[in-house]
Structures are given as structure tokens and as C-alpha cells.
Enzyme design. Sequence first.
Site: not given
Ligand code: AMP
Length: 279
Positions: A32, A35, A37-38, A62, A154, A188
Site C-alpha cells: 500500500g 505511488h 512505481g506501484h 517481514q 527480493q 518510505r
Molecule cells: P512495496 O509496497 O514497497 O512492498 O512494493 C510493492 C511492489 O512495488 C514491489 O514489487 C516493489 O518492488 C514495487 N515497487 C516499489 N517501488 C517501486 C518503484 N519505484 N519502481 C518500480 N517498482 C516499485
Amino acid sequence: MMQILRTVAELRTRVRGWKQDGRQVGVVPTMGALHEGHMSLVRAARRGCDRVIVTIFVNPMQFNNPDDLSKYPRTEDADAALLFREGVDILFAPGPDEVYPQGFDSRVLVGGVTAPLEGEMRPGHFEGVATVVAKLFGMTQADRAYFGQKDWQQLQVVRRMVTDLNIPVEVVGCETIREADGLAMSSRNARLDPLSRAQAPALHRIMVKTAAQIRGGSEIAASLAQARDDLRQAGFTEVEYLDLRTAAMLEPATGIEQPVRLLAAAWIGGVRLIDNIPV
Ligand code: AMP
């Protein structure tokens, strides 16, 4: 119309219907605070699959640091609005008791690739990741799963697990999405104060410079030592690691003949940032 589901039973019922109709199902696992990236993963899933499930679960298993867990941003309403606009079919957002009910007592342990870097700095982290990702694959029955290269180690851990456990899911790794100043997007980042936010792009800038030096033939150990110094000069209080590693196994790299990456974790303004780039 996007549905928000909280239980595995409801999720399975929906997915069963899709599968009977021959639909290809994609899953995007997240914690959650979504942004761009997600959203890039969501769009890749939308392009590659008939139906898309996004999961939001802040997985306690985790988090090695209780403070990090309690401070982790939670913005489900805003997240749901973003996913709705993107045409996601299901937002699966279970509570901790749904994922880890009374009596839960299993773990997924992946080998060597979990040992260095994040594995060393965050004991138990990848055990939590592998366990929850295996569970999410079992819950969603997805044909394809989308992960970001932002969390490079990961991604390698998930690939290893899927291969080793014969999990019938295709893992798709997507490019890291960055702010205009190069800072890798991360949930973060919202915790950075203005000064730290202004200094944070130095991480990517220094990594890009170092990668170019190494490609250009500079001595690896000296270039890495310089980069760690530069990071501290730029305002990073602690550099947990900044290292050159083989791309798949994350073993120390002594040359650039095989695919290698620079990976880093460093603290600024009380926030731990990670990043990685190919060399
Ligand atoms: P998280 O919510 O941080 O666990 O991330 C969920 C997924 O989004 C994971 O597969 C991350 O690698 C991916 N992710 C997070 N930040 C980015 C980013 N800046 N660019 C691409 N993928 C991202």
C-alpha cells in the site's frame, strides 16, 4: 467495477469464476501507500492479463524493526481510488488474522540469495517475504505476478522460490520508477523531512557515477569506497552497504564480464533508503 475483498474465501470464489471462463489472472503484491512505481506494475499487469488483482498487506512477518512496522504509511482509501481509476478488478486487502490465522505455523526458507545485503541487515526479512508471497500466490492462483526491480534482491528471491517450489506463476520484473531528480519512488519517501528529501537523490546520482567509473575501468574496491564516502558527504548518516554484486545470486563481483549490479542501502533523516542499478 473494482471490488475490495478481505477474505481468502471471497477471493477464491471470484477467481474460480474467472478461471472457468479461461481468463489469465495477474497479481501485483504491495504493502500500500501506492505511488507511480506501484502503478507501473498495475499497468503492466493490465496489459499482460485479462484480470488484475492488487493486494495490499503490510506483512508483519517481514518487518525486522517494530518501529518501521508501526510507522509504515497506511493510506487505503487513497490507494483504492487510484486502483479503481486504473481498472483493477480486485483489491485484496486482508487483515493480519486472515493471513496468519490461529494455528498458522509454516515458513518458506529460500537459500543463498537471501543471505547477503538485505538478508544480512534485516534478519528474517526474506523469510517473511517468501512466506507471504507464496501464500498470496496460493490465495490468488495468479498466472503472472508483477514485481519491481527497485527491490532487486527480493525479485531474485521470488524467482528462486517459484522455480524451486514449482509454483505455476510467471514472475515479471518491472523497471524502477524514479522522481524527476532520480530518487527511486518508495512509500518510505513520505517520511523524509524537506532537507533529507532534498539530499536523498544523491544516492542515485552517486550510484550512476560509480557505475560509469567501474564500466570505464576504475578499480572496483576503490570506486566503491569513494562512493560510500561521497554518500556520507552528501548527508547520509549510515551506509549499510553499497556494493557490486552478480545480478542473480548477489555474490561479490570482482569484474564486469558477467551481469552485475550496484546495490545500496543507506539512512538519511532517520529513513532507510535502498536502490540498485545495472553496471
Ligand atoms: P512495496 O509496497 O514497497 O512492498 O512494493 C510493492 C511492489 O512495488 C514491489 O514489487 C516493489 O518492488 C514495487 N515497487 C516499489 N517501488 C517501486 C518503484 N519505484 N519502481 C518500480 N517498482 C516499485
